[in-house]
Design an enzyme around this catalytic site. Structure first.
Site, PDB file in Angstrom:
ATOM      1  N   ALA A  16      82.663  77.963  80.240  1.00  0.00           N
ATOM      2  CA  ALA A  16      83.687  78.677  79.472  1.00  0.00           C
ATOM      3  C   ALA A  16      84.862  79.082  80.347  1.00  0.00           C
ATOM      4  O   ALA A  16      86.021  78.971  79.945  1.00  0.00           O
ATOM      5  CB  ALA A  16      83.073  79.909  78.796  1.00  0.00           C
ATOM      6  N   CYS A  47      73.471  71.657  81.957  1.00  0.00           N
ATOM      7  CA  CYS A  47      72.511  70.937  81.120  1.00  0.00           C
ATOM      8  C   CYS A  47      71.984  69.685  81.802  1.00  0.00           C
ATOM      9  O   CYS A  47      71.038  69.061  81.324  1.00  0.00           O
ATOM     10  CB  CYS A  47      73.153  70.556  79.792  1.00  0.00           C
ATOM     11  SG  CYS A  47      73.863  71.973  78.958  1.00  0.00           S
ATOM     12  N   ASN A 310      82.155  75.703  75.819  1.00  0.00           N
ATOM     13  CA  ASN A 310      83.431  75.000  75.867  1.00  0.00           C
ATOM     14  C   ASN A 310      84.334  75.411  74.702  1.00  0.00           C
ATOM     15  O   ASN A 310      85.523  75.619  74.875  1.00  0.00           O
ATOM     16  CB  ASN A 310      83.195  73.491  75.823  1.00  0.00           C
ATOM     17  CG  ASN A 310      82.951  72.917  77.197  1.00  0.00           C
ATOM     18  OD1 ASN A 310      83.892  72.646  77.936  1.00  0.00           O
ATOM     19  ND2 ASN A 310      81.694  72.763  77.568  1.00  0.00           N
ATOM     20  N   TYR A 432      77.176  51.208  57.497  1.00  0.00           N
ATOM     21  CA  TYR A 432      75.991  50.356  57.462  1.00  0.00           C
ATOM     22  C   TYR A 432      76.259  48.969  58.008  1.00  0.00           C
ATOM     23  O   TYR A 432      77.172  48.282  57.580  1.00  0.00           O
ATOM     24  CB  TYR A 432      75.467  50.229  56.022  1.00  0.00           C
ATOM     25  CG  TYR A 432      74.471  49.101  55.879  1.00  0.00           C
ATOM     26  CD1 TYR A 432      73.358  49.037  56.704  1.00  0.00           C
ATOM     27  CD2 TYR A 432      74.663  48.082  54.952  1.00  0.00           C
ATOM     28  CE1 TYR A 432      72.460  47.994  56.615  1.00  0.00           C
ATOM     29  CE2 TYR A 432      73.760  47.026  54.844  1.00  0.00           C
ATOM     30  CZ  TYR A 432      72.670  46.981  55.679  1.00  0.00           C
ATOM     31  OH  TYR A 432      71.793  45.949  55.596  1.00  0.00           O
TER      32      TYR A 432
END
Lengths: 554, 554
Positions: A16, A47, A310, A432
């Site tokens: 941040a 992370c 973020n 698809y």
């Protein structure tokens, strides 16, 4: 230097803080921007730490997104590491800062202050917690210390905590060949997920050699005689450990703010409004130290996630530097995790959360392939939908399986954010082609099943409720082929293949509750309609069939 | 047989017809359901045919989802193949049907009739079109015929038509080692996509050995002396061909309906309302023979896609068998295609379509990684967003690159369907973990860039407009490092690495237009803000940087 220049001071230099600094610069080229952090690293990928441990990410430097000098050269932002903010004086608009290398103390003035102090890993007050080889996994330094330990080829590890970081760490340790045990106090791992989903993660981890102990409390750590951990004592006995990873959760770093009168919210994180303003004028908070709002309930929650950091950093910067028009309504607690070959994702409310809030809800569990069944690499995923009965709005979803789960969860996160009903989800025009999806995507199939259920076309039995129903006398009727039944079937079920059902109807006791089971639930549905037409009354479908059955079968 | 039983007759047995039959059975167990088709195959995966040609899908039977006997046994639905519907008599509620094996003609009565007659491949009236070895690729029989030809190890193929099916066929043929040339009449392949996107497909196909001739008309086929095609004569000369694939598009099969007075829409497909009802009572249409509505414009369109066929078939069945409450608002023309390692997807309006409709719009081209840059397998994708300036609604999107594109396009299709503004997209709580996404996902980054552009923070130059601007005197300033510039740069650009820009400012002529370029546009944006602050006025960014530059560089 320039007296007219407005000063933005940011405390915290990970997600941040650095995001806000960079954004503030782009919004206002004239702002004087300073970031201070007590850490030596800035702007790192928190992370990614479990993957650095496991060697998926090879070099520490890959985790470091930016360096202080990048900020200076590219963006004229001053980034000062090893600087500890000790006190905020809101009246004087000053922060008292200690230089951790020199010990020097100085006052730093600000016009706007952003708290991006993050969160710290919880360390429960257990005997022996001061022993060596007990690691947390929050900072690059934490990860490097653990990585160092791994060079000695330890053989046994205990991970305390079965949340996202704990399980990612366990996977990465097990991949290195370390015998790894996860200890979780809650009744199942991945507490934000529902039990009927989380049990699949436990099963998959066990299949990949990770021991899982749920409902188990850690009591203390024992010394191996050298001041290092030797075993972890738990309510389920002692577990030998060459090292331990503490991943029982994080708490927001709020002391600095609290001491100067910044209000905390009910979650214990810093209370902010939609502009990321705290209760004290010109002081903002963003990232893991700040509270969030749940988009569905409007209630305060705390989701310490890199993605949220973020976004809140950016909104804070827009309001600090750009005139105050940017707002953030809230988050859904969206999350995704990869555990060996199993992926699990969630968004919105879990069934457990929604029931606790007394929503009148309906759920389904629907397996489907993630792409055309004939296309190589097609894998099954299971979608759990949670829908509010009255207004048919989607409240939450969980998707898991060996196939692609982040796509459907992001579709559903988008739908929930925009207030979609399950009927609208069923009609989405999704992309698809055989390498990417099925003609009716898994999400649409799940929405259609939910619509059938809401219309009362069938009753479902959740796999978690199966044992209780069977104990009460219900018949579990498996209508798969004999071959399918032979390979894997639920204990206590009886097999009448669909093709022979009509000629063997007299084997079914109409007075009893009948729960129909197949592979994914589709044949069960057709069978239920057939039996209903024949006058059977107490019928239901085992939701998601044997594919969604979360218990181990001997 | 049973006089009280309502009769549903369905003409057509591929996607919409079989979907509608199965759904109608589940909605109404008492309905008498009959499906007739003149084909010998039913319920096949039309979209899988190119992959069957290429051997990705090995067996014809993998394409056949269901067989007539499955319908009889599992669902009590009669499916009759090789039955040609010759005439509908709406007054008498009869269809005159010819049995193609026996030649017998009979009347089939109905209470409700569903036309699911599909579409047929266009065969332009060119000289030589009756020669051997000219294939279409619409049915399993078409594919099997072409597959048969491949056993003779042909060496050169010409694919006529650069749409989705044509390019998928070309990829699959090239993978088999066949020298393949695609001929497209339009100025670029993939006509539904914008040119700045489609050119990347052309570049990638060429890099993989497929010849592409755009803006090229086919004039005729020449005989190889054995009654088979030997070459394709085009406006760009003769191209040798051992066989040709005609993939110039499809047209709806509407003759049967038109002859009995069923109204067609402006697209030439059968006009239907939101319930899939035609203008004649008790006659419905679904699948490729029926017209669609564009969700954004509300105007009639025709999107002959397998995903739409399934949805329209289901809605028709719900209304035929279930009381008439189901409606379908429309589609977005969402599509995705895989070409070697490049994926391309679109949803909503293209820039070209939106401009033709006089929308006041803004576009951006934004490259970003599809997952954490440090996670193995991370690949770049480029997002093109098209937003209506005034209300900030997303009108359309195209995403392409070697990374995951179906996820972002489905997020955006969902957002567009639910009327999202770009501001809402920027705040979506999407799933983040390093193996799946970046903390700020590519879609959110693109939305943020769009918000900056809408706020007038920067001006962009689309790569397609670059040459014209440079011819008019604009400077293309590449601010990447010397190494990056050396590896690949746009002809005519000048290189001043960002780090040296301040000391080399005098090399820039302030009187001239300056277009700034970097790898993805991010450094360009920071540079633009810097130069603006220094008084430069005529500045823009090359959208998407060198990553989005669609032309080949020598």
């Amino acid at each position: 230097m320039n007296p007219q220049k407005q000063k933005l001071l940011i405390i915290g230099g990970v997600a941040a803080g650095t995001k806000a600094a960079a954004r503030a610069r782009r919004v206002d080229p004239d702002l004087e921007i300073t970031v201070i952090t007590k850490d030596q690293h800035i702007s790192y990928a928190g992370c990614g730490l479990p993957y650095y441990i496991g060697g998926v990410i090879r070099e520490e430097k890959e985790l470091l997104v930016k360096h202080p000098e990048d900020f200076q050269v590219d963006m004229d932002i001053k980034v000062l590491t090893l600087q500890e903010a000790q006190k905020i004086l809101p009246e004087e608009k000053l922060v008292i800062v200690k230089d951790l290398s020199s010990g020097e103390i100085r006052n730093m003035p600000y016009d706007k202050l952003l708290l991006a102090t993050g969160a710290y890993p919880l360390v429960p007050p257990l005997d022996g917690r001061e022993l060596g080889n007990i690691f947390t996994l929050r900072t690059v330094s934490d990860a490097s210390a653990l990585k160092e330990k791994l060079h000695g080829n330890p053989r046994e590890a205990v991970v305390i905590g079965g949340g996202l970081i704990g399980l990612e760490a366990a996977e990465n340790l097990a991949r290195l060949g370390i015998k790894t045990t996860v200890i979780e106090l809650a009744p199942h791992v991945l507490p934000p997920f529902d039990r009927d989903v989380a049990l699949h993660a436990e099963k998959h981890l066990r299949e990949n050699g990770v021991e899982i102990l749920t409902g188990t409390a850690v009591k203390s750590f024992t010394d191996n005689g050298q001041g290092e951990v030797g075993a972890v004592l738990t309510s389920a006995g002692a577990i030998k450990a060459d090292f331990a990873v503490l991943a029982v959760g994080v708490r927001p770093n709020v002391e600095l703010g609290r001491q100067c009168g910044i209000a905390l919210g009910p979650t214990g994180a810093i209370a902010v409004n939609k502009k990321m303003e705290t209760n004290i004028k010109d002081i903002y908070a963003a990232g893991d130290c700040a509270e969030n709002t749940n988009l569905i309930t409007g209630k305060p929650v705390w989701y310490p996630m890199g993605s949220n950091a973020n976004k809140t950093g950016r909104v804070a910067a827009n309001n600090i530097a750009g005139g105050g028009g940017d707002t953030l309504e809230g988050f859904l607690g969206t999350a995704v995790v990869k555990l060996f070959d199993l992926n699990l994702a969630k968004t919105g409310l879990s069934e457990r959360e929604a029931r606790a809030m007394d929503y009148d809800l309906e759920t389904v569990l629907v397996p489907a392939p993630d792409r055309a069944h004939y296309y190589p690499g097609s894998r099954q995923i299971i979608t759990k939908l949670i829908v509010e009965r009255q207004n048919r709005r989607v409240l939450g979803a969980q998707v898991f399986g060996e196939g692609t789960v982040d796509k459907p969860i992001d579709i559903l996160a988008t739908a929930i954010t925009l207030g979609a009903t399950v009927d609208q989800v069923a009609k989405l025009d999704l992309a698809y082609a055989p390498p990417f999806s099925t003609a009716m995507s898994s999400t649409i199939v799940a929405a259609n099943v939910m619509m059938n259920k809401l219309q009362g076309k069938f009753k479902g039995t959740n796999p978690l409720a199966l044992k209780e129903r069977m104990d009460a006398g219900a018949i579990l009727l498996d209508i798969r082929t004999e071959e399918e039944f032979f390979v894997r079937s639920i204990p206590g079920s009886i097999n009448i293949p669909l093709g022979r059902l009509m000629s063997r109807l007299d084997e079914l006791d109409r007075a009893k509750e009948i729960i129909i089971n197949c592979k994914v639930g589709f044949r069960s549905y057709n069978t239920l309609l057939k039996l209903k037409k024949l006058g059977f009354e107490n019928l239901s479908i085992l939701e998601g069939g044997i594919s969604a059955y979360p218990f181990e079968i001997e």
